[in-house]
Design a protein around this motif. Structure first.
Motif, PDB file in Angstrom:
ATOM      1  N   VAL A   1     -50.702  22.626   0.657  1.00 41.44           N
ATOM      2  CA  VAL A   1     -51.348  21.741   1.621  1.00 41.44           C
ATOM      3  C   VAL A   1     -50.779  22.057   3.003  1.00 41.44           C
ATOM      4  CG1 VAL A   1     -51.765  19.349   2.302  1.00 41.44           C
ATOM      5  CG2 VAL A   1     -51.581  19.936  -0.131  1.00 41.44           C
TER       6      VAL A   1
ATOM      7  N   LEU B   1     -49.373  21.669   6.660  1.00 41.75           N
ATOM      8  CA  LEU B   1     -48.645  20.549   7.258  1.00 41.75           C
ATOM      9  C   LEU B   1     -49.546  19.744   8.190  1.00 41.75           C
ATOM     10  CD1 LEU B   1     -45.821  19.294   7.204  1.00 41.75           C
ATOM     11  CD2 LEU B   1     -45.232  20.681   9.193  1.00 41.75           C
TER      12      LEU B   1
ATOM     13  N   ILE C   1     -51.117  17.045   6.189  1.00 37.67           N
ATOM     14  CA  ILE C   1     -50.128  16.008   5.890  1.00 37.67           C
ATOM     15  C   ILE C   1     -49.923  15.120   7.111  1.00 37.67           C
ATOM     16  CG2 ILE C   1     -47.670  15.637   5.420  1.00 37.67           C
ATOM     17  CD1 ILE C   1     -47.822  18.108   3.584  1.00 37.67           C
TER      18      ILE C   1
ATOM     19  N   SER D   1     -52.841  12.780   7.648  1.00 42.15           N
ATOM     20  CA  SER D   1     -52.924  11.667   6.702  1.00 42.15           C
ATOM     21  C   SER D   1     -52.008  10.510   7.084  1.00 42.15           C
ATOM     22  CB  SER D   1     -52.586  12.161   5.297  1.00 42.15           C
ATOM     23  OG  SER D   1     -51.199  12.439   5.175  1.00 42.15           O
TER      24      SER D   1
ATOM     25  N   ILE E   1     -42.797  17.661  -2.811  1.00 38.37           N
ATOM     26  CA  ILE E   1     -42.188  16.630  -1.976  1.00 38.37           C
ATOM     27  C   ILE E   1     -40.979  16.081  -2.709  1.00 38.37           C
ATOM     28  CG2 ILE E   1     -43.811  14.914  -2.908  1.00 38.37           C
ATOM     29  CD1 ILE E   1     -43.587  13.431  -0.189  1.00 38.37           C
TER      30      ILE E   1
ATOM     31  N   LEU F   1     -41.763  19.244   1.124  1.00 39.03           N
ATOM     32  CA  LEU F   1     -41.534  18.338   2.245  1.00 39.03           C
ATOM     33  C   LEU F   1     -40.358  17.470   1.852  1.00 39.03           C
ATOM     34  CD1 LEU F   1     -42.412  16.923   4.935  1.00 39.03           C
ATOM     35  CD2 LEU F   1     -43.820  15.414   3.503  1.00 39.03           C
TER      36      LEU F   1
ATOM     37  N   LEU G   1     -48.420  10.464   0.313  1.00 40.43           N
ATOM     38  CA  LEU G   1     -48.163  11.900   0.512  1.00 40.43           C
ATOM     39  C   LEU G   1     -48.002  12.626  -0.826  1.00 40.43           C
ATOM     40  CD1 LEU G   1     -45.707  11.831   3.542  1.00 40.43           C
ATOM     41  CD2 LEU G   1     -48.104  12.562   3.532  1.00 40.43           C
TER      42      LEU G   1
ATOM     43  N   LEU H   1     -51.369  13.167  -2.264  1.00 38.49           N
ATOM     44  CA  LEU H   1     -52.074  14.223  -1.536  1.00 38.49           C
ATOM     45  C   LEU H   1     -51.570  15.605  -1.933  1.00 38.49           C
ATOM     46  CD1 LEU H   1     -53.883  15.245   0.833  1.00 38.49           C
ATOM     47  CD2 LEU H   1     -51.908  14.841   2.343  1.00 38.49           C
ATOM     48  N   ILE H   2     -50.253  15.769  -1.983  1.00 33.82           N
ATOM     49  CA  ILE H   2     -49.666  17.086  -2.244  1.00 33.82           C
ATOM     50  C   ILE H   2     -49.911  17.528  -3.678  1.00 33.82           C
ATOM     51  CG2 ILE H   2     -47.454  18.320  -2.422  1.00 33.82           C
ATOM     52  CD1 ILE H   2     -46.533  16.546   0.009  1.00 33.82           C
TER      53      ILE H   2
END
Length: 549
Positions: free
Chosen positions: A30, A32, A35, A38, A55, A67, A126, A129-130
């Motif tokens: 993904v 950055l 991210i 979002s 993450i 992340l 997050l 999402l990731i």
């Protein structure tokens, strides 16, 4: 910057061999910039194309492409460990103002740093999402979440067993273990951190699982561990005194649980209305609710969608009927003792039906596989039958009372001997209450240590003993009360006092295999100690099923 961070990189391996053990084998990168978008942060220049493939909240579990979210801790800020995270391969950092100030005084950070006012509140979204843990454009396992004070673990095991009886490939996230299609991963929290939850859900989706069940504690809701997770069906067991050290009052405790029953967290719910908290939850939940009454609770029972009828003992367990107000009726059996396991089995059945499974198929699975006789480690786990010796996790007043009532034998002259204590640095108000319950419902009360943590063990025992002694004297009870420590000595004493017709209940720690004293973990498994003591006295123990050592 390595190729792993290049914009064209599509996946980075992780998987069970990694330091977390929870991740899928491959995660699509993904950028950055996505991210940042979002969470409302603009990522400038070349940083926008940095690829993120994981993450982490812990610098020690960072993998290349992660992340790293640097949060304030009890004694140190996560920003103090950014250099270690970057050395491990972190592609970017997210932190708060305090973290940014710490980084300003450190060496230059070679990766982009994003700032947010409350990064903890962003971790769940997050992670979703990731890892694409629950994507709307791809199939994902049906997800069942169970909350309440008591019964969460057993109910999730029951759901898992019933779904397997229906031919489904299942996963489980809970106190005792985490299962992802047959692979067991040890669990240290009732619910892992949201980073691990979403990685687990992605792993389950990758493995083609049909469904997963998860325990959801009040701590999980309070500490954002299930943020970004939407359950297909959320279930509620009950609410009794526990965790008031965190929540302060029963009302606050209830409101924390109730947050699970909102459109942001669940699509539908099954709520047990045996107590006033269940009735209140059913009336106020913001999602479609199916109600369940497992015993006569007045008006709530009369108006419940599902009700339990005609419970009858069979062996250690119970046969009962589960009847819907539309006339649908299922015959159910649980091999685990106690009325609370009837409630757990009824809730598991109602939740599977609420997810859309056909009642006739569920009945066929119940008849063919007897799924609610599954062994749940440390939950009314039988170690021997003569004497009956049981290990249970009961560690609050309501659970202790239910466990003691469940193990009482109808055989004339049989006695109940209980071994238990109270956890240190937790709700102190429940200690004398638990002592009083033991004095009322057991013949011999052996007060010992649970997990003292950093609190004085003798003081904890004194609080429990005070409640037991006061109840015995003021109520004219005939129970004997003794103090024995350490815990393994207390278990041996219980076995020394027991005859073949008696029952020994070792309560409070269940499946746990470590006892924490002054920051040091000592190996201690109640089931192993109980088996050893019984064997030493010449008693026969049952086959060692699912006992961890």
């Amino acid at each position: 910057m390595s190729d792993q961070f290049a914009p064209g990189a599509s996946a980075v391996p992780s998987g069970p061999g990694s330091s977390t053990g929870f991740r899928p084998t491959a995660v699509a990168a993904v950028p950055l910039a996505i991210i940042g978008q979002s969470i409302g942060v603009v990522v400038p220049g070349a940083s926008a194309s940095v690829a993120v493939t994981g993450i982490s909240l812990n610098s020690r579990s960072v993998q290349p492409g992660d992340l790293y979210v640097a949060l304030p801790g009890a004694s140190r800020h996560g920003a103090d460990f950014v250099s270690q995270a970057v050395e491990a391969g972190a592609a970017a950092v997210l932190t708060d103002d305090a973290g940014a100030r710490l980084l300003a005084f450190s060496h230059d950070i070679a990766v982009p740093v994003l700032l947010a006012e409350e990064p903890r509140a962003l971790v769940g979204q997050l992670s979703a999402l990731i890892y694409r843990s629950r994507p709307q454009d791809a199939p994902a396992p049906a997800l069942y979440g169970v909350t309440g004070t008591n019964g969460k673990t057993t109910t999730t095991y029951f759901i898992n067993a019933l779904l397997q009886a229906l031919g489904k490939k299942t996963g489980l996230i809970g106190t005792i273990e985490i299962l992802a299609g047959g692979e067991a991963i040890p669990s240290l929290l009732t619910t892992p951190e949201s980073t691990d939850v979403h990685a687990l859900l992605a792993l389950m989706r990758e493995r083609g699982l049909d469904a997963a069940s998860m325990e959801v504690s009040s701590h999980a809701v309070s500490f954002h561990r299930v943020d970004g997770v939407v359950f297909d069906v959320a279930g509620f067991t009950n609410l009794t005194q526990d965790h008031l050290d965190l929540h302060g009052s029963m009302e606050e405790y209830f409101q924390t649980k109730a947050r699970l029953f909102s459109p942001e967290r669940a699509r539908s719910a099954v709520v047990t209305v045996d107590d006033r908290w269940g009735v209140q939850l059913a009336a106020t939940a913001g999602i479609p609710v199916t109600t369940l009454a497992t015993h006569d609770a007045g008006t709530a029972t009369a108006t419940a969608d599902w009700t339990v009828h005609s419970p009858a003992p069979r062996g250690l367990g119970t046969d009962f009927s589960l009847r819907h107000r539309d006339g649908t009726e299922l015959r159910v059996h649980t091999g685990l003792p106690g009325s609370f396991n009837v409630a757990n089995a009824a809730l598991a059945t109602a939740m599977v039906l609420a997810a859309g499974h056909d009642a006739a198929a569920v009945q066929a699975a119940l008849d063919a596989r007897d799924p609610f006789t599954v062994a749940v480690p440390g939950r009314m786990q039988l170690v021997s039958t003569a004497p009956a010796a049981v290990v249970d996790f009961a560690h609050n007043p309501d659970a202790l009372a239910r466990a003691l009532e469940a193990v009482r034998s109808p055989e004339p002259g049989s006695r109940v001997i209980i071994v238990f204590g109270a956890t240190g640095q937790r709700d102190q108000g429940k200690r004398p209450a638990m002592g009083a319950i033991a004095a009322r419902l057991a013949d011999t009360v052996i007060v010992t240590d649970d997990d003292p943590h950093d609190e004085d063990a003798a003081r904890i025992r004194a609080d429990v003993l005070a409640g037991a002694t006061e109840a015995r004297e003021s109520e004219g009870l005939g129970s004997s009360i003794i103090e024995v420590f350490p815990r393994e000595a207390a278990i041996r004493r219980a076995v020394e006092l027991a005859g073949p017709a008696d029952t020994i209940l070792v309560a409070g720690r269940g499946h746990e295999i470590w006892q924490e004293v002054k920051g040091v973990n000592h190996a201690l498994d109640d089931r192993v100690e109980l088996r050893s003591a019984l064997t030493a006295r010449g008693f026969t123990v049952l086959e060692d099923q699912r006992i961890e050592s």
